[in-house]
Scaffold this active site. Sequence first.
Site, PDB file in Angstrom:
ATOM      1  N   GLN A  36       0.833  -1.191   0.000  1.00 15.64           N
ATOM      2  CA  GLN A  36       0.000   0.000   0.000  1.00 15.64           C
ATOM      3  C   GLN A  36       0.864   1.235   0.000  1.00 15.64           C
ATOM      4  O   GLN A  36       2.052   1.206   0.228  1.00 15.64           O
ATOM      5  CB  GLN A  36      -0.900   0.020   1.234  1.00 15.64           C
ATOM      6  CG  GLN A  36      -1.982  -1.018   1.160  1.00 15.64           C
ATOM      7  CD  GLN A  36      -2.898  -0.879   2.345  1.00 15.64           C
ATOM      8  OE1 GLN A  36      -2.453  -0.606   3.441  1.00 15.64           O
ATOM      9  NE2 GLN A  36      -4.168  -1.079   2.130  1.00 15.64           N
ATOM     10  N   LYS A  64      -0.566   5.298  14.744  1.00 15.87           N
ATOM     11  CA  LYS A  64      -1.168   3.975  14.562  1.00 15.87           C
ATOM     12  C   LYS A  64      -0.178   3.017  13.921  1.00 15.87           C
ATOM     13  O   LYS A  64       0.691   3.424  13.125  1.00 15.87           O
ATOM     14  CB  LYS A  64      -2.460   4.057  13.742  1.00 15.87           C
ATOM     15  CG  LYS A  64      -2.307   4.563  12.327  1.00 15.87           C
ATOM     16  CD  LYS A  64      -3.654   4.650  11.618  1.00 15.87           C
ATOM     17  CE  LYS A  64      -3.495   5.098  10.174  1.00 15.87           C
ATOM     18  NZ  LYS A  64      -2.759   4.180   9.329  1.00 15.87           N
ATOM     19  N   LYS A  70      -4.254   7.294   5.644  1.00 15.85           N
ATOM     20  CA  LYS A  70      -2.885   6.779   5.661  1.00 15.85           C
ATOM     21  C   LYS A  70      -2.892   5.260   5.488  1.00 15.85           C
ATOM     22  O   LYS A  70      -3.880   4.584   5.733  1.00 15.85           O
ATOM     23  CB  LYS A  70      -2.205   7.143   6.996  1.00 15.85           C
ATOM     24  CG  LYS A  70      -2.092   8.650   7.225  1.00 15.85           C
ATOM     25  CD  LYS A  70      -1.045   9.273   6.338  1.00 15.85           C
ATOM     26  CE  LYS A  70      -0.984  10.782   6.497  1.00 15.85           C
ATOM     27  NZ  LYS A  70      -1.938  11.506   5.680  1.00 15.85           N
ATOM     28  N   ASP A  71      -1.713   4.793   5.088  1.00 16.54           N
ATOM     29  CA  ASP A  71      -1.437   3.392   4.848  1.00 16.54           C
ATOM     30  C   ASP A  71      -1.878   2.489   5.995  1.00 16.54           C
ATOM     31  O   ASP A  71      -1.844   2.894   7.149  1.00 16.54           O
ATOM     32  CB  ASP A  71       0.079   3.282   4.744  1.00 16.54           C
ATOM     33  CG  ASP A  71       0.513   2.434   3.598  1.00 16.54           C
ATOM     34  OD1 ASP A  71       1.707   2.414   3.361  1.00 16.54           O
ATOM     35  OD2 ASP A  71      -0.324   1.795   2.969  1.00 16.54           O
ATOM     36  N   LYS A  72      -2.206   1.239   5.686  1.00 17.69           N
ATOM     37  CA  LYS A  72      -2.451   0.266   6.757  1.00 17.69           C
ATOM     38  C   LYS A  72      -1.136  -0.378   7.207  1.00 17.69           C
ATOM     39  O   LYS A  72      -0.762  -0.264   8.363  1.00 17.69           O
ATOM     40  CB  LYS A  72      -3.416  -0.833   6.309  1.00 17.69           C
ATOM     41  CG  LYS A  72      -3.608  -1.852   7.429  1.00 17.69           C
ATOM     42  CD  LYS A  72      -4.483  -3.027   7.067  1.00 17.69           C
ATOM     43  CE  LYS A  72      -4.512  -3.989   8.248  1.00 17.69           C
ATOM     44  NZ  LYS A  72      -5.316  -5.192   7.977  1.00 17.69           N
TER      45      LYS A  72
END
Length: 629
Positions: free
Chosen positions: A44, A232, A261-263
């Site tokens: 991602q 996170k 935002k990206d995982k």
Amino acid sequence: MAESVPVQFGEKRGCPEEEEKEEDTPSKKLKLESDHKNGSPSYQDEEEEPEGETNDGEEDGETFADMMKHGLTELDVGILKYVSDHEGFSGILKERYSDFVVHEINKQGKISHLDDFSIPAEAEEVSEAQSQPEDFDVLTEEQKKQLGELQHFKNKEDNVSIEVMDDTKEKRTLVHKAIKTHFAGLETKTEEKEGRKFIVAYHAAGKKALAAPRKHFWPKNRGSFCHFVLYKENKDTMDAINVLSKFLRLRPNMFSYMGTKDKRAITVQEIAVLKITAERLAHLNKCLKNLKLGNFCYKNHPLKLGELQGNHFTVVIRNISGTDEQVAQAMTSLKQTGFINYYGMQRFGTTAVPTQQVGRAILKDNWKEVVDLILKPRPGAEKEFLVRCREEWAKTQDPEAALKKLPNKRCVEGQLLRGLSMYGKKNIVTAFGLIPRNNRLMYIHSYQSVVWNTMVSRRIEAFGLKAVEGDLVLKGTTAHVLSAEEAESRSIHDIVMPLPGFDVIYPSHHVGKGYRELLSADGLDIDNMRHKVKDYSLAGAYRRIIIRPSDVSWEVIKYDDPRVSLVHSDLEKLENKPPPVFNEEGKYRALRMEFSLPPSTYATMAIREVLKLDTSIKKQTQLNTTWFN
């Protein structure tokens, strides 16, 4: 940044045990190889990613590899060129989620960091000085004690009755207000007993009411929005927002942010929430795993999507094969020249039916094809229930029967089938409308992106890295066609190319004329990009063809233990954990790079330019099946 589809969560109360921290274990990530060796995996990025079809967990290696045999390569979406001439090299990206760290950059240019868990001093002063207004004095100390015990279920009674001695409507109103304001979760009513008036306080919704007080006292001189930094790990932005919403008993739309935002990463970004105190938010740090909240302050405005300057990336590529000289050449080129601003592979989905095909069918007003592309059986491995759903649809064309095959009705297929069962197969446009708007628009944006990628590859092939007559530059928000003389004083970094639409102009050279041919071959009229459905009318936009990252730095580091994080995160610094220690004689080499990018650009495309790799899952899977398994 792009919007993301909310992930629904089950109810969670208090500090649940099940919210376990996900360990930063090595994933089944594929080795990134240069083109003359191997390709690359899916990962991602800081951009939008279509929800596409449902994915309830990771497939095992073989099944995933099977599915990817029918996936896309970079060639399929117009990603063809590089701007540098260094030799590529291999490495592993995102072996651990901590190898990809993203810090948001706000519109003032400040990089967001989590470095303070404290409650703002002004908030404490406000609450002490002003949280006990005069209306609280209408209650006696004994009544306050009884109400407090009732609020926390410490007394045996299920209500508290307060006799109103001075029985006027004004006095009763003050008592009602005082109880509801200062004893969250309690409701009140007026009762008459033996000719005397009582105000009765009680729990309206049992113990649940404690977590969701009906009213909060909010000082007038305090900003209405509590802004905080969200840190996170391995969580999507909307996933995190939904978790916070559940704990605070709020609707997710009470939160605002500047970008998703990206995982699979560690990310740090600013969030704002309406009329929730810093104290309540800070309390969640005791409850939540993989999420931390800090740097609280109160402001009078929410955040808006896109109101950011960009993102700062810290990326670790492990086990690299390139020499120090190759790495220096690659990174120097990235710093000085940049990379082609392609839309990355995640823009186009990972299934056998690319999102841009659906987008093209929408633009052509071919709704039968839209339904067919989303619901028909397709090659490659899928979840068993999806296979059964598609088979049922192909056999019966019965949306209700096909819907019964899906345990999760929130996937795109489920939402479309539900629409078809509600509105009938003759009202496909309305049925399709049950799919969330962001997902519907993602399809047509994917089509625009393929066109843009293809035309930019042609532009680089035809004219290289210099501005030429007929190119477009922006003057303010308006595009201007360069004359031969003007092109002499312009850089490739000034040049933009349009995404097709009714409100853009096209380059006047032969590459620009290729837009018309490309759309015409797809059955579309470039002069008529308005659609019967307003949502699907494409205005178009302009996008720079070359992006030069800022704040570029890098180092080659050596390490022995592949399980150890190679980046010192904000949380580790706050918890006074030591930074990673590198072994000069380590058996593995990694490239740790840092750079900043503007919004709507893909970090994966910058990394592609450094490693000279094909970033498609299909390419990587074909060439790395043994490693993958």
